[in-house]
Design a protein around this motif. Sequence first.
Motif, PDB file in Angstrom:
ATOM      1  N   ILE A  83       0.882   5.753  -1.462  1.00 51.85           N
ATOM      2  CA  ILE A  83       1.880   5.185  -0.557  1.00 51.85           C
ATOM      3  C   ILE A  83       1.640   5.662   0.874  1.00 51.85           C
ATOM      4  CG2 ILE A  83       4.366   5.027  -0.031  1.00 51.85           C
ATOM      5  CD1 ILE A  83       3.533   3.652  -2.710  1.00 51.85           C
ATOM      6  N   SER A  84       1.277   6.918   1.025  1.00 52.28           N
ATOM      7  CA  SER A  84       1.085   7.473   2.372  1.00 52.28           C
ATOM      8  C   SER A  84      -0.094   6.848   3.105  1.00 52.28           C
ATOM      9  CB  SER A  84       0.920   8.994   2.298  1.00 52.28           C
ATOM     10  OG  SER A  84      -0.310   9.327   1.684  1.00 52.28           O
ATOM     11  N   ASN A  85      -0.998   6.176   2.385  1.00 49.43           N
ATOM     12  CA  ASN A  85      -2.169   5.565   3.016  1.00 49.43           C
ATOM     13  C   ASN A  85      -2.105   4.040   3.082  1.00 49.43           C
ATOM     14  OD1 ASN A  85      -3.777   7.936   3.592  1.00 49.43           O
ATOM     15  ND2 ASN A  85      -3.898   8.172   1.382  1.00 49.43           N
ATOM     16  N   LEU A  86      -1.062   3.444   2.540  1.00 50.83           N
ATOM     17  CA  LEU A  86      -0.965   1.985   2.567  1.00 50.83           C
ATOM     18  C   LEU A  86      -0.573   1.487   3.952  1.00 50.83           C
ATOM     19  CD1 LEU A  86       0.935   1.124  -0.736  1.00 50.83           C
ATOM     20  CD2 LEU A  86      -1.515   0.909  -0.267  1.00 50.83           C
ATOM     21  N   ARG A  87      -1.092   0.323   4.319  1.00 46.22           N
ATOM     22  CA  ARG A  87      -0.625  -0.350   5.527  1.00 46.22           C
ATOM     23  C   ARG A  87       0.405  -1.414   5.172  1.00 46.22           C
ATOM     24  NH1 ARG A  87      -2.625  -5.267   5.790  1.00 46.22           N
ATOM     25  NH2 ARG A  87      -4.534  -5.715   4.668  1.00 46.22           N
ATOM     26  N   LEU A  88       0.401  -1.854   3.868  1.00 38.39           N
ATOM     27  CA  LEU A  88       1.290  -2.922   3.434  1.00 38.39           C
ATOM     28  C   LEU A  88       1.574  -2.783   1.946  1.00 38.39           C
ATOM     29  CD1 LEU A  88       2.539  -5.833   4.157  1.00 38.39           C
ATOM     30  CD2 LEU A  88       0.429  -6.717   3.148  1.00 38.39           C
ATOM     31  N   ILE A  89       2.835  -2.987   1.580  1.00 40.01           N
ATOM     32  CA  ILE A  89       3.192  -3.072   0.166  1.00 40.01           C
ATOM     33  C   ILE A  89       4.215  -4.199   0.016  1.00 40.01           C
ATOM     34  CG2 ILE A  89       4.925  -1.241   0.339  1.00 40.01           C
ATOM     35  CD1 ILE A  89       4.233  -0.552  -2.616  1.00 40.01           C
ATOM     36  N   ILE A  90       3.958  -5.063  -0.940  1.00 38.72           N
ATOM     37  CA  ILE A  90       4.895  -6.126  -1.306  1.00 38.72           C
ATOM     38  C   ILE A  90       5.350  -5.789  -2.717  1.00 38.72           C
ATOM     39  CG2 ILE A  90       5.235  -8.594  -1.678  1.00 38.72           C
ATOM     40  CD1 ILE A  90       2.849  -9.022   0.279  1.00 38.72           C
TER      41      ILE A  90
END
Length: 131
Positions: A83-90
Amino acid sequence: NGINNNCRFKTLNCIPIKSSNGKFYLNRNAWAGSNVRKSKKYIDVPVESWEEIEKEIELKPTAVVMDIEGGEVEFIKENEDLISNLRLIIVEFHPFTLGFKKVKSCQAILGRFGLTRVDRIGNVEVWRRKN
């Protein structure tokens, strides 16, 4: 599409939660199946940790689309590094399976890691990291 932008993607047919017992509980309504809401009927589904998935696909994702029928709480709690490295989550949250309090805790974790909800349609939310 991957051809023009060198993008890769992977569709997973597993429960991506280390603590899962691999049981996906069935309901008479197909849309109501869950690995959280138990019933007498279930099927066994492969379980893979996020670390195993990353090794298998040979990349560290920057975007995730998640619809795991109530498993989102455990997935988010177990994968804070991802999560700390994501740019986007749907993500489609399932408040009637999880309860609204658990959905709020997931949203708080996403916010704590610098993601901001930018859109929502029904139970589907789009979270993006500010640049």
